[in-house]
Design a protein around this motif. Structure first.
Motif, PDB file in Angstrom:
ATOM      1  N   LEU A 139       0.439  -1.056   0.081  1.00 16.99           N
ATOM      2  CA  LEU A 139       0.701  -0.113   0.153  1.00 16.99           C
ATOM      3  C   LEU A 139       0.557   1.325   0.013  1.00 16.99           C
ATOM      4  O   LEU A 139       0.457   2.228  -0.584  1.00 16.99           O
ATOM      5  N   VAL A 195       0.974   1.253  -3.684  1.00 17.69           N
ATOM      6  CA  VAL A 195      -0.181   1.484  -4.026  1.00 17.69           C
ATOM      7  C   VAL A 195      -0.110   3.781  -3.944  1.00 17.69           C
ATOM      8  O   VAL A 195      -0.586   4.469  -4.516  1.00 17.69           O
ATOM      9  N   LEU A 225      -4.867  -2.125  -3.582  1.00 10.52           N
ATOM     10  CA  LEU A 225      -5.113  -0.869  -2.806  1.00 10.52           C
ATOM     11  C   LEU A 225      -6.081  -2.054  -1.933  1.00 10.52           C
ATOM     12  O   LEU A 225      -6.214  -1.453  -0.487  1.00 10.52           O
ATOM     13  N   SER A 238      -4.894  -4.293   0.067  1.00 11.40           N
ATOM     14  CA  SER A 238      -3.903  -3.621   1.672  1.00 11.40           C
ATOM     15  C   SER A 238      -4.970  -2.970   2.508  1.00 11.40           C
ATOM     16  O   SER A 238      -4.032  -2.772   3.410  1.00 11.40           O
ATOM     17  N   MET A 239      -5.844  -3.084   2.186  1.00  4.07           N
ATOM     18  CA  MET A 239      -6.804  -1.941   3.051  1.00  4.07           C
ATOM     19  C   MET A 239      -8.087  -3.661   4.006  1.00  4.07           C
ATOM     20  O   MET A 239      -7.708  -3.411   5.332  1.00  4.07           O
TER      21      MET A 239
END
Length: 688
Positions: A227, A231, A400, A403-404
């Motif tokens: 991320l 990202v 993204l 990763s979140m």
């Protein structure tokens, strides 16, 4: 598990730990974007001001400076004259086809369709047609008009090279600083997760497999690193780049810049739409990966049992089921990405260029929005550059969301309530332990200990006996404060244990488990566990006191013999001796032996028993015993049954009582005698 809305805020707080480096990266990024976007403007200036600039009005002059010579006269572009410099008659150079023509007068409207025939230049613009006498320029004559432009062109080329070098260095700085700041953030995040894991209560690990914990600390934090590295780099550079592109578009043409704004809301709407589906898939993907790690960890730990009981097929089927589900959801993500990311960018790009063609095409026909070739080139170039960051951003949507989701899993683990860690220590207590009306349940009202009362004074040995599930280990868990009782109190030297930090209490306790755990290192390091307060002399003394010198003497490196994979290369007796020496090296006030001699041969057990008689002096010792013959010398024996103390006393007192302890002892003694008798008969030669 849907990512908590606070996940982004908490990630931002972690990013602030390396804010200086992040800011430096963003500054380098902004400078780099500016340097890169300067290219189209330089190209526009080169085309309009120099390459096509010779079509601008020229005036006759007497000075040869910045002037072109033609037929014995000097001509200079009108925008090159100084304020006080006089201008002569005006001339115009116009291109038709591939040739340039000299017109010895001013041209009222140079724009439009041009044709040259019989020394006449005809210019048609809308309904208006104009004609001018013209002379075709030779290559030499044309070069004389281009020659004053060469210094300006070279200057622009040099400026472009400077911006190119700036772009190269800022790209390096941006990449390096973003990577280093991401590494710093993830280092702190991993340290915090691992530190919090150390604070989690012991019972937490009873419900969460080790493989899942490992997955969150390694795989999930690594996904969070993506991320910050990939990202964040793409999205931050994308936002800055897109902002710069739109500024450039507006500078080139205001109305067309406004038309191209439709791309931004489409991009935002697409990100929201994409994440709605991707989050659901990624949540399952991360969960399955965690379960795969758990089953691999469990299979490796129990490989010998799996093979002995021929469970390879069943274990493989369990793994394949998880792996198939993992692949199914990975394919769903693949389909989502394949149908969306590149398709979206291609549609936006095609639509945008269609708008430009329509705008310039219809504008040229109507004569209302005609622009120079340089503006057209720069606009197409800048708009083309707009889709580079969009492509990068869209391609990172999967990373993204993954990763979140991973960050949410990490923060969920960190949100588990942990035990308070108190620095320092307390003076070594005497070890007088008392349980007063203690009742304890692991789950709600299902009590495993009921109204437990006993007292163990300093130097005494207290044995806990009873059948499996009677509550022996639960008493030890309460003593260590792995759990606290729902009712009653536990005191050490008269002080309630709940009033003392858990680390302080455990600092003066030692335990030897039935199945000892050894860490990777050496025998000596497993005794001290890396505690600098325990010297080499104390390590060796503890090992000698338990008789380990005799048992471990044959090892090539003695006490420095390497220990790998929980001591798998050592025998059960050797591992137990090391574990025993570990407990003694810490000089505990309270010593717990959880059937410490159960896995040790008779010779090794006799060594430990003789060492124990010396080592137990001055210490309160608790022994969980299944072999009752090992606790005959205990000062107090507590017989537990279904969570209650049903008998208590010394060995002789309990034998005279003829109760449950007597029956257990007789049963074990009888089994032992029967076994010994059978062994004798088996080894006695037949007289027949």
């Amino acid at each position: 598990m849907t990512p908590n809305p606070r996940t982004g805020k908490r990630l931002f707080q972690y990013a602030l730990t390396a804010k200086g480096i992040f800011i430096a990266a963003f500054i380098a990024l902004a400078i780099g974007v500016g340097a890169e976007l300067a290219g189209p403007f330089i190209a526009k200036s080169m085309i309009d001001d120099h390459m096509l600039g010779i079509e601008r009005p020229y005036f006759e002059t007497t000075s040869a400076e910045q002037a072109a010579e033609y037929n014995g006269h000097y001509y200079k572009r009108g925008d090159r004259f100084d304020a006080d410099e006089s201008k002569g008659s005006q001339i115009q150079l116009l291109q038709s086809g591939r040739s340039f023509y000299f017109i010895d007068q001013a041209v009222a409207e140079p724009q439009g369709e041009r044709t040259f025939l019989d020394g006449q230049m005809t210019i048609k613009y809308g309904d208006k047609v104009s004609q001018y006498p013209a002379q075709k320029l030779s290559a030499t004559d044309l070069y004389s008009f281009y020659k004053p432009e060469i210094p300006g062109i070279l200057k622009l080329v040099g400026l472009y090279c400077i911006f190119l070098i700036i772009s190269i260095f800022t790209e390096f700085g941006k990449t390096y600083w973003l990577q280093s700041s991401a590494n710093k953030v993830i280092q702190k995040l991993r340290n915090d997760v691992y530190a919090h894991m150390q604070r989690l209560p012991v019972y937490f690990f009873d419900t969460l497999p080790a493989g899942k914990v490992v997955s969150r600390i390694t795989n999930d934090t690594e996904a969070v690193k993506d991320l910050f590295v990939a990202v964040l780099a793409n999205f931050s550079s994308g936002v800055i780049y897109i902002t710069g592109v739109y500024i450039a578009l507006f500078l080139l043409d205001l109305r067309l810049g406004l038309v191209c704004l439709f791309i931004v809301p489409l991009l935002i709407a697409w990100i929201i739409f994409y994440r709605k589906f991707a989050t659901k898939y990624n949540t399952i993907i991360r969960s399955r990966l965690s379960e795969i790690n758990a089953i691999i960890n469990e299979s490796i730990q129990g490989m010998s049992i799996i093979r002995v009981f021929r469970r390879q097929k069943q274990t493989r089927e369990e793994f394949e089921t998880l792996n198939d589900d993992y692949m199914k959801h990975q394919n769903k993500m693949l389909n989502l990405n394949a149908f969306t990311t590149h398709n979206l960018v291609n549609v936006l790009r095609s639509f945008s260029f269609a708008v430009i063609l329509a705008y310039f095409g219809f504008g040229s026909l109507s004569g209302g929005t005609a622009v120079s070739l340089g503006v057209l080139y720069a606009f197409v170039d800048v708009l083309g550059r707009l889709f580079q960051p969009i492509t990068g951003m869209v391609n990172q949507l999967a990373a993204l969301d993954s990763s979140m989701v991973s960050a949410g899993r990490v923060f969920t683990l960190m949100d588990e309530p942990g035990e308070d860690v108190t620095d320092g220590t307390m003076p070594r207590y005497k070890g007088n332990v008392e349980f007063k009306n203690v009742s304890f349940a692991y789950k709600k009202e299902n009590y495993v200990l009921k109204n437990i009362n006993f007292e163990a004074k300093q130097g005494q040995t207290v044995a806990l006996v009873g059948h499996t599930g009677s509550g022996k280990s639960s008493i030890i868990n309460l003593l260590f404060r792995f759990y606290d009782p729902q009712k009653g109190t536990i005191t050490i030297d008269g002080q309630d244990v709940t009033d003392l930090p858990k680390q302080w209490i455990r600092h003066h306790m030692g335990i030897v488990l039935q199945d000892p755990y050894l860490f990777t290192g050496t025998i000596a390091s497993n005794v001290s566990l890396g505690d600098e307060k325990i010297s080499r002399e104390q390590i060796e003394k503890a090992l000698r006191d338990v008789g380990a010198q005799r048992i471990l003497a044959h090892l090539p490196k003695g006490f420095d013999e390497p220990v790998v994979e929980k001591g798998s290369t050592l025998s059960a007796g050797q591992r137990q001796l090391i574990s025993f020496a570990r407990a003694l090296a810490y000089d505990p006030a309270i010593l717990i032996l959880d059937e410490a001699t159960a896995n040790i041969d008779t010779e090794t057990e006799s060594l430990i028993q003789s060492a124990l008689e010396v080592l137990k002096k001055g210490r309160t010792t608790f022994i969980i015993a299944h072999r009752l013959s090992t606790i005959r010398s205990a000062d107090q024996i507590l017989v537990l049954h279904r969570g209650e103390i049903v008998e208590r006393g010394t060995h002789d007192e309990l034998m005279q009582h003829n109760g449950r302890y007597y029956q257990m002892y007789q049963l074990q003694s009888g089994s032992s005698e029967t076994s010994d008798k059978a062994q004798t008969q088996a080894t006695t030669p037949s007289l027949a």
